[in-house]
Each structure stands twice: as C-alpha cells, then as structure tokens.
Motif scaffolding. Sequence first.
Motif, short mmCIF file in Angstrom:
data_model
loop_
_atom_site.label_atom_id
_atom_site.label_comp_id
_atom_site.label_asym_id
_atom_site.label_seq_id
_atom_site.Cartn_x
_atom_site.Cartn_y
_atom_site.Cartn_z
N LEU A 7 47.50 28.55 32.81
CA LEU A 7 47.50 29.57 33.86
C LEU A 7 48.13 28.98 35.13
O LEU A 7 48.16 27.76 35.29
N PHE A 11 44.64 29.90 39.94
CA PHE A 11 43.43 30.30 39.22
C PHE A 11 42.31 29.27 39.38
O PHE A 11 41.15 29.55 39.15
N LYS A 12 42.69 28.05 39.77
CA LYS A 12 41.71 26.97 39.87
C LYS A 12 40.67 27.27 40.96
O LYS A 12 39.48 27.05 40.77
N ALA A 14 39.77 30.20 42.12
CA ALA A 14 38.90 31.28 41.63
C ALA A 14 37.90 30.71 40.64
O ALA A 14 36.73 31.12 40.60
N GLY A 15 38.34 29.75 39.84
CA GLY A 15 37.48 29.11 38.84
C GLY A 15 36.29 28.41 39.48
O GLY A 15 35.16 28.54 39.02
N CYS A 73 34.62 32.65 32.32
CA CYS A 73 35.88 32.82 33.08
C CYS A 73 36.16 31.58 33.93
O CYS A 73 37.32 31.17 34.06
N SER A 74 35.11 30.99 34.51
CA SER A 74 35.34 29.81 35.35
C SER A 74 35.84 28.64 34.52
O SER A 74 36.75 27.91 34.93
N CYS A 77 39.47 29.30 33.72
CA CYS A 77 40.33 29.11 34.90
C CYS A 77 40.44 27.64 35.28
O CYS A 77 41.52 27.14 35.60
N SER A 81 44.13 25.92 33.92
CA SER A 81 45.14 26.26 34.92
C SER A 81 45.95 24.99 35.24
O SER A 81 45.40 23.89 35.25
#
Lengths: 157, 66
Positions: A7, A11-12, A14-15, A73-74, A77, A81
């Motif tokens: 990704l 995204f990191k 957000a992770g 999801c985390s 991400c 990512s």
Amino acid sequence: MYSNLLLPTKFKKAGWIMLIAGLSLGILLHFNSFVYQFFNMPWPSLFSEDEKSILVLAPNNIADELASILLICSILCLGFSREPNEDDGIAALRRESLIWAVVINYLLLLFAVIFIRELLFLKILAYNMFTVGLVYVGRFNYFLYVKYPVKNHEKLN
Amino acid sequence: MKNSIKVQRAIHELTQADLAKKVNVSTWTINMLEANKYNPSFSLAMRIARFFDKPVEEIFIYEEGD
C-alpha cells in the motif's frame, strides 16, 4: 516481497491510529464485563441463529466486531504499506519478520493446544487471530527503527 | 559476507545517506550492510562496486559458510 503489492506510505499513519484505537477498545473489553450500550445497533448477519433467512440485520453489540476490524485493518496498513525508502534490504526484513511471526504464532498455538482447556482455549484462539500480524508488525518496526536506527548525523559511521 | 563499504565510504568522504542516494537504496540497508547483517543482492553488490570503481570481490569478501 513484491513491493508493487504494498500500500502507499500514507496508510501507515492511519494504521497506527487504528492500532491504538483497536488495542484500547480490545483491552477495555477484555478487562471489563460491562456492556457499552452505545455499541448496540442492527448489524448484518450472514447466518442468524434466530432468523431463518440468510443475511439479515440483527441487533448486536458491535464493540468486539469494531475492535477486531480496527486491529485487522491496522495490521494490514502497518505491515503492508510501503516504507518511504522501500528497497531490497527492507524487503528482506519484511520476509524475515513474516517468517518469525508465523513460527511464533504456531508455537503459541501449540502451547495452547497442549496445556489449555475449555473456555480459556477459545479465548486464546480469538487472540491468536491477531498474534501473527502483531508479531510481524512489531518485529519489523523494532528492527527498522529501534534496534538498527539510521544515524544520519554521523559523517562516517 | 564481510565487506569494506565503511572503508570505501571513509576514503570517498561519504555519509551512509550519501552512498544510499548514489546507489539508490535506503540508508537503513547501507547501515545493515556495514554491520554485516544483510547480504546484498547481486545487482546491489554490482552497483556499489561500480560506484567505488572497484571489482565486486574487493568490496565484498565471500567466506565459506556464507
């Protein structure tokens, strides 16, 4: 590791936010038997025990679903990512961390299968869903940023 | 596999970040190479050797068991 499957780097962040939220909610749910009423809402259920039809909106307390979704999801991400400077060396670290995570995950599971019984075993199985991802993310970031941090300030070291 | 990247860097007065930029890898990878924690791919070894204008075997020293 095929870096084109990763990704984008953004995204990191957000992770990390989702990981903190997911872990906080998960820990709260683990240690408190209290039911958070504001998490009660209709939730899609593919096979409901009460209803005969498939895919219905059934009332549910979604706190545990929310914690699981945030954690999954985390992990995706954070673990998958792209680093800002992704290259061969970092790809090798990813591969190595993933192998370590799978081995540790199965060793924990093996321990639980041999020594733990009944309801506690089911609880451990639930937590075991996340150990492979968490160990991978933990080891990867530990080696990248803590154990072998880059020393840009040193001229020749 | 041992290497003389750190020595070559000192000769050319380069930081790890400078060398990383020149051979198109992360500074972390150069850090790991110098600490002998990572064996480079053939293409990376070639890029580093060519950058220092040396044969690969002069920069990277293969040892039995590597």
